[in-house]
Design a protein around this motif. Structure first.
Motif, mmCIF file in Angstrom:
data_model
loop_
_atom_site.group_PDB
_atom_site.id
_atom_site.type_symbol
_atom_site.label_atom_id
_atom_site.label_comp_id
_atom_site.label_asym_id
_atom_site.label_seq_id
_atom_site.Cartn_x
_atom_site.Cartn_y
_atom_site.Cartn_z
ATOM 1 N N LYS A 139 -1.140 30.122 -36.998
ATOM 2 C CA LYS A 139 -2.277 29.279 -36.608
ATOM 3 C C LYS A 139 -2.392 29.138 -35.078
ATOM 4 O O LYS A 139 -2.300 28.029 -34.531
ATOM 5 N N GLU A 141 -3.790 28.604 -31.414
ATOM 6 C CA GLU A 141 -4.811 27.643 -30.998
ATOM 7 C C GLU A 141 -6.098 28.292 -30.511
ATOM 8 O O GLU A 141 -7.168 27.677 -30.558
ATOM 9 N N ASN A 142 -6.009 29.514 -30.001
ATOM 10 C CA ASN A 142 -7.195 30.176 -29.472
ATOM 11 C C ASN A 142 -7.038 31.694 -29.568
ATOM 12 O O ASN A 142 -5.974 32.203 -29.953
ATOM 13 N N ARG A 146 -3.772 34.243 -29.914
ATOM 14 C CA ARG A 146 -3.764 35.150 -31.069
ATOM 15 C C ARG A 146 -3.531 36.588 -30.619
ATOM 16 O O ARG A 146 -2.742 37.323 -31.220
#
Length: 208
Positions: A139, A141-142, A146
């Motif tokens: 997961k 954050e941005n 990623r």
């Protein structure tokens, strides 16, 4: 193309003279010390990054610096055969798997529809699609984070794939073959090297 033609002429008339003796020696054959597996991205230039001369690196480049698991099949395998040649014929001492920031191949994992018109590219990237699942589980954050996770996990995966090639594990354990995973940052020129023991990437920097 005019720029390329002029570049060739300039190389022959100016740059070649600096390495004339080197090229004279290289005509007898090559003896590179390192296999460099990198991305085909035009922003990643192996000899420039490593400050090496012709004859030092045996270079394999493809989309997303992928090392396919070793296998024997009837189809033509460009990357696999090149790595096999470096190991068996050239007996390289080092192998570098070099990924990089802003990698289009890694980013493509998250935009599959865009590559529907490129079936061969899409099929090639299936070799690393499992990384997408692992990254999304974290997961991030941005998109920047990623991408960072994807690029570094991809390098780790290709190192694991490299160990499926004949004699790699034996040579590595005997310390006759050294393996490195690099993450090259385009905008800063920095290179982060994979630490096998800590399983993390650390910045390469000059010793004080």
């Amino acid at each position: 193309m005019d720029t390329l033609f002029k570049g060739v002429i300039k190389f022959k008339e100016e740059n070649f003279s600096h390495y004339k003796e080197l090229f004279r020696d290289l005509k007898e054959g090559q003896n590179p010390h390192t296999l460099f597996v990198g991305c085909s991205d035009s922003r990643v230039v192996p000899n420039l990054i490593t400050n090496t001369l012709p004859g030092e690196l045996f270079v394999v480049r493809n989309i997303a610096n992928i090392v396919p698991p070793y296998r024997k099949v009837d189809e033509s395998l460009a990357t696999t055969s090149a790595i096999e040649y470096a190991l068996c014929e050239l007996n390289v001492e080092n192998i570098i798997i070099c990924g990089h920031s802003h990698c289009g191949g890694c980013a493509a994992l998250y935009d599959e529809e865009h590559y529907n018109a490129m079936p061969n590219v899409k099929n090639w990237l299936k070799l690393i699609e499992d990384i997408k699942i692992k990254v999304l589980d974290l997961k991030p954050e941005n998109e920047a984070l990623r991408a960072f996770y994807t690029e570094q996990m991809n390098i780790e995966k290709q190192i694991r794939n490299l160990f499926t090639y004949p004699e790699v594990k034996e040579k590595y354990l005997a310390r006759t073959l050294h393996i490195y995973g690099w993450h090259y940052i385009i905008e800063s020129g920095e290179v982060y090297s994979y630490d096998f023991k800590k399983q993390e990437f650390n910045l390469l920097k000059a010793e004080k």
